[in-house]
Design an enzyme around this catalytic site. Structure first.
Site, PDB file in Angstrom:
ATOM      1  N   ARG A 231       0.855  -1.191   0.000  1.00 10.88           N
ATOM      2  CA  ARG A 231       0.000   0.000   0.000  1.00 10.88           C
ATOM      3  C   ARG A 231       0.885   1.233   0.000  1.00 10.88           C
ATOM      4  O   ARG A 231       1.955   1.247   0.637  1.00 10.88           O
ATOM      5  CB  ARG A 231      -0.880   0.039   1.250  1.00 10.88           C
ATOM      6  CG  ARG A 231      -2.068  -0.912   1.218  1.00 10.88           C
ATOM      7  CD  ARG A 231      -3.139  -0.452   0.213  1.00 10.88           C
ATOM      8  NE  ARG A 231      -4.282  -1.332   0.175  1.00 10.88           N
ATOM      9  CZ  ARG A 231      -4.427  -2.355  -0.688  1.00 10.88           C
ATOM     10  NH1 ARG A 231      -3.493  -2.612  -1.582  1.00 10.88           N
ATOM     11  NH2 ARG A 231      -5.515  -3.089  -0.676  1.00 10.88           N
ATOM     12  N   HIS A 279      -0.605   0.307  -9.754  1.00 13.67           N
ATOM     13  CA  HIS A 279      -1.386  -0.601  -8.901  1.00 13.67           C
ATOM     14  C   HIS A 279      -1.986  -1.754  -9.719  1.00 13.67           C
ATOM     15  O   HIS A 279      -3.205  -1.970  -9.733  1.00 13.67           O
ATOM     16  CB  HIS A 279      -2.490   0.175  -8.164  1.00 13.67           C
ATOM     17  CG  HIS A 279      -2.996  -0.546  -6.939  1.00 13.67           C
ATOM     18  ND1 HIS A 279      -3.410   0.093  -5.799  1.00 13.67           N
ATOM     19  CD2 HIS A 279      -3.164  -1.875  -6.683  1.00 13.67           C
ATOM     20  CE1 HIS A 279      -3.814  -0.796  -4.890  1.00 13.67           C
ATOM     21  NE2 HIS A 279      -3.677  -1.996  -5.411  1.00 13.67           N
TER      22      HIS A 279
HETATM   23  P1  NDP Z   1      -1.803 -11.425   4.997  1.00 16.13           P
HETATM   24  O1  NDP Z   1      -2.728 -10.862   6.017  1.00 16.13           O
HETATM   25  O2  NDP Z   1      -1.991 -12.841   4.563  1.00 16.13           O
HETATM   26  O3  NDP Z   1      -0.294 -11.317   5.535  1.00 16.13           O
HETATM   27  C1  NDP Z   1       0.165 -10.215   6.239  1.00 16.13           C
HETATM   28  C2  NDP Z   1       1.569 -10.491   6.734  1.00 16.13           C
HETATM   29  O4  NDP Z   1       2.088  -9.289   7.304  1.00 16.13           O
HETATM   30  C3  NDP Z   1       1.615 -11.564   7.834  1.00 16.13           C
HETATM   31  O5  NDP Z   1       2.754 -12.357   7.696  1.00 16.13           O
HETATM   32  C4  NDP Z   1       1.710 -10.730   9.115  1.00 16.13           C
HETATM   33  O6  NDP Z   1       2.385 -11.368  10.186  1.00 16.13           O
HETATM   34  C5  NDP Z   1       2.559  -9.567   8.626  1.00 16.13           C
HETATM   35  N1  NDP Z   1       2.343  -8.383   9.487  1.00 16.13           N
HETATM   36  C6  NDP Z   1       1.213  -7.715   9.753  1.00 16.13           C
HETATM   37  N2  NDP Z   1       1.428  -6.696  10.600  1.00 16.13           N
HETATM   38  C7  NDP Z   1       2.756  -6.751  10.903  1.00 16.13           C
HETATM   39  C8  NDP Z   1       3.588  -5.993  11.743  1.00 16.13           C
HETATM   40  N3  NDP Z   1       3.113  -4.957  12.468  1.00 16.13           N
HETATM   41  N4  NDP Z   1       4.884  -6.326  11.827  1.00 16.13           N
HETATM   42  C9  NDP Z   1       5.376  -7.376  11.125  1.00 16.13           C
HETATM   43  N5  NDP Z   1       4.642  -8.142  10.295  1.00 16.13           N
HETATM   44  C10 NDP Z   1       3.335  -7.833  10.194  1.00 16.13           C
HETATM   45  O7  NDP Z   1      -1.842 -10.432   3.754  1.00 16.13           O
HETATM   46  P2  NDP Z   1      -1.620 -10.792   2.208  1.00 16.13           P
HETATM   47  O8  NDP Z   1      -0.323 -11.477   2.066  1.00 16.13           O
HETATM   48  O9  NDP Z   1      -2.822 -11.468   1.667  1.00 16.13           O
HETATM   49  O10 NDP Z   1      -1.574  -9.324   1.563  1.00 16.13           O
HETATM   50  C11 NDP Z   1      -0.612  -8.375   1.948  1.00 16.13           C
HETATM   51  C12 NDP Z   1      -0.954  -7.006   1.365  1.00 16.13           C
HETATM   52  O11 NDP Z   1      -0.672  -6.960  -0.023  1.00 16.13           O
HETATM   53  C13 NDP Z   1      -2.406  -6.591   1.444  1.00 16.13           C
HETATM   54  O12 NDP Z   1      -2.766  -6.132   2.733  1.00 16.13           O
HETATM   55  C14 NDP Z   1      -2.502  -5.508   0.410  1.00 16.13           C
HETATM   56  O13 NDP Z   1      -2.231  -4.264   1.023  1.00 16.13           O
HETATM   57  C15 NDP Z   1      -1.383  -5.849  -0.569  1.00 16.13           C
HETATM   58  N6  NDP Z   1      -1.889  -6.199  -1.906  1.00 16.13           N
HETATM   59  C16 NDP Z   1      -1.516  -5.429  -2.973  1.00 16.13           C
HETATM   60  C17 NDP Z   1      -1.935  -5.739  -4.242  1.00 16.13           C
HETATM   61  C18 NDP Z   1      -1.470  -4.965  -5.422  1.00 16.13           C
HETATM   62  O14 NDP Z   1      -1.994  -5.149  -6.522  1.00 16.13           O
HETATM   63  N7  NDP Z   1      -0.477  -4.101  -5.296  1.00 16.13           N
HETATM   64  C19 NDP Z   1      -2.803  -6.884  -4.494  1.00 16.13           C
HETATM   65  C20 NDP Z   1      -3.135  -7.636  -3.315  1.00 16.13           C
HETATM   66  C21 NDP Z   1      -2.688  -7.288  -2.063  1.00 16.13           C
HETATM   67  P3  NDP Z   1       1.828 -12.707  10.867  1.00 16.13           P
HETATM   68  O15 NDP Z   1       1.902 -13.780   9.781  1.00 16.13           O
HETATM   69  O16 NDP Z   1       2.765 -12.985  11.963  1.00 16.13           O
HETATM   70  O17 NDP Z   1       0.417 -12.420  11.263  1.00 16.13           O
HETATM   71  C1  OXD Z   2      -5.788  -5.807  -3.076  1.00 18.10           C
HETATM   72  C2  OXD Z   2      -5.339  -4.913  -4.149  1.00 18.10           C
HETATM   73  O1  OXD Z   2      -5.690  -5.456  -1.901  1.00 18.10           O
HETATM   74  O2  OXD Z   2      -5.637  -5.173  -5.332  1.00 18.10           O
HETATM   75  O3  OXD Z   2      -6.261  -6.903  -3.415  1.00 18.10           O
HETATM   76  O4  OXD Z   2      -4.655  -3.933  -3.878  1.00 18.10           O
END
Ligand code: NDP
Ligand code: OXD
Length: 316
Positions: A231, A279
Site C-alpha cells: 500500500r 497498482h
Molecule cells: P496477509 O494478512 O496474509 O499477511 C500479512 C503479513 O504481514 C503476515 O505475515 C503478518 O504477520 C505480517 N504483518 C502484519 N502486521 C505486521 C507488523 N506490524 N509487523 C510485522 N509483520 C506484520 O496479507 P496478504 O499477504 O494477503 O496481503 C498483503 C498485502 O498486499 C495486502 O494487505 C494488500 O495491502 C497488498 N496487496 C496489494 C496488491 C497490489 O496489486 N499491489 C494486491 C493484493 C494485495 P503474521 O503472519 O505474523 O500475522
Molecule cells: C488488493 C489490491 O488489496 O488489489 O487486493 O490492492
C-alpha cells in the site's frame, strides 16, 4: 435478501452480471444507486474502498466480503459495523500474479537493470557482472498469503530469502525474523526489500529514510533496493525520493502510492531508477471474486465457518 455491491471507483456492471448468473435465486444483487434499493434487505456486502455512507442503514447485514486482499479502507471506515464478520479475498490466481510481479522486480534489480539502463543512455560499455541469485538477499516484509508464496518461489530460483512478520515462521529456506525487536537485524541482511505488509496502525509510514539507511550496503553495486507492492501508505514518498537522490537506495519499484492515481507532478515519475506501475501487481478478477463470494455465502448459509476472517483489532 440481497448482496450489496459497494465497489468504490470500480464499475459494477460486469460484476453485477456475473454475480446474478452465479448466485442462487434467493439472493438479489443490488447497488445503492438502484431506485428501489432497500437497505434492510441487505444480508451480504461486497466491498472495495467503501464510500462514507457505505454501511448506512444496513441493520440486517450478516457478512462483509472484501474484493481486495488488503482491507485497510474497510477496517478504517468510521461506520464499519464491527460485529459483522469481514472475510477477505485470498486467492491462488491473485497470489500467483503478485508472485510474478515480485519475482520480476527482484530479478530485474538483482541483474542491476537500472544500472545498465543508465549505461545504455550514456552509450557506455562496462562489463560489470551482477551478483548471482544466491549472492543476493531478498528481505520480504509480511509472510502472509502473498509474502509466503513469493518467498517460496524466490527460494526456488536460488535467492537468499529472509522474511519479517509479526510472528515467527517456519518456511523452507527462509530465515525468519519477527516483531519490532528483530527488524533491524532483518534489514541489515537485506539487499532487496519487498513490502507485502497489510496497512495497519503499526505499519503505516514504516518505509522511511531511517529504515532505508539500515539496509545492507555491501550487497548490490548501486545500493539496496525497495519494492513496494502493498500500500502507498507504507512508504514516505519524499524519503524515498531523497534516498534515491543521495544514493542511500540504488533503485526502487513501486506499484502503490500515497495518492492514486499518482499525480502528474509527483517527482517519482522522473526518477529513472524508480520503476513505476499503476497498482496492477495483482488483480481480483471478476471470475475469482464472484466464486469467492458465492462460496462464502453458501458456507455461511450452511452454518459453516467463513474463511479468511479479518481480526479487526489487529487490522488485517
Ligand atoms: P496477509 O494478512 O496474509 O499477511 C500479512 C503479513 O504481514 C503476515 O505475515 C503478518 O504477520 C505480517 N504483518 C502484519 N502486521 C505486521 C507488523 N506490524 N509487523 C510485522 N509483520 C506484520 O496479507 P496478504 O499477504 O494477503 O496481503 C498483503 C498485502 O498486499 C495486502 O494487505 C494488500 O495491502 C497488498 N496487496 C496489494 C496488491 C497490489 O496489486 N499491489 C494486491 C493484493 C494485495 P503474521 O503472519 O505474523 O500475522
Ligand atoms: C488488493 C489490491 O488489496 O488489489 O487486493 O490492492
Amino acid at each position: 435478501m440481497s448482496l450489496l455491491l459497494c465497489l468504490g471507483d470500480i464499475d459494477p456492471v460486469n460484476w453485477r452480471k456475473a454475480f446474478k448468473a452465479a448466485l442462487p435465486d434467493h439472493v438479489d444483487v443490488v447497488t445503492r444507486d438502484d431506485a428501489d434499493f432497500d437497505p434492510s434487505a441487505v444480508r451480504y456486502m461486497y466491498v472495495w474502498k467503501p464510500a462514507a455512507d457505505a454501511f448506512d442503514g444496513l441493520d440486517n447485514l450478516e457478512v462483509i466480503f472484501s474484493l481486495g486482499a488488503g482491507v485497510d479502507p474497510i477496517v478504517a471506515h468510521p461506520k464499519l459495523p464491527r460485529n459483522v464478520p469481514l472475510s477477505r479475498f485470498v486467492d491462488e490466481d491473485l497470489t500467483t500474479r503478485m508472485t510474478d510481479y515480485v519475482v520480476a522486480q527482484v530479478t530485474l534489480h538483482q541483474r542491476q537493470t537500472t544500472y545498465y539502463m543508465a549505461l545504455q543512455k550514456a552509450r557506455e560499455w562496462v562489463q560489470y557482472y551482477p551478483p548471482a541469485a544466491n549472492e543476493c538477499r531478498v528481505g520480504i516484509m509480511g509472510l502472509g498469503a502473498l509474502g509466503a508464496d513469493a518467498a517460496e518461489k524466490l527460494v526456488g530460483l536460488g535467492f537468499t530469502v529472509l522474511g519479517w512478520s509479526r510472528n515467527h515462521k517456519d518456511l523452507p529456506g527462509v530465515e525468519s525474523f519477527a516483531g519490532p525487536g528483530q527488524l533491524d537485524a532483518f534489514l541489515s541482511k537485506t539487499d532487496i526489500l519487498v513490502c507485502l505488509l497489510p496497512l495497519t496502525e503499526d505499519t503505516r509510514g514504516m518505509l522511511d529514510y531511517e529504515l532505508f539507511t539500515k539496509l545492507r550496503r555491501d550487497g548490490l553495486k548501486t545500493g539496496p533496493v525497495v519494492v513496494n507492492a502493498a500500500r502507498g501508505g507504507h512508504l514516505i514518498e519524499k524519503d524515498l525520493v531523497r534516498a534515491l537522490e543521495d544514493g542511500t537506495l540504488g533503485a526502487a519499484s513501486l506499484d502503490v502510492f500515497e495518492v492514486e492515481p499518482l499525480p502528474g507532478d509527483s517527482p517519482l515519475w522522473a526518477i529513472e531508477n524508480c520503476l513505476i506501475t499503476p497498482h496492477i501487481a495483482a488483480i481480483s478478477s471478476v471470475h475469482r471474486g464472484v466464486r469467492f463470494v458465492v462460496d462464502g455465502i453458501a458456507r455461511h448459509e450452511a452454518g459453516e465457518p467463513l474463511e479468511n476472517l479479518v481480526d479487526l483489532d489487529v487490522g488485517y
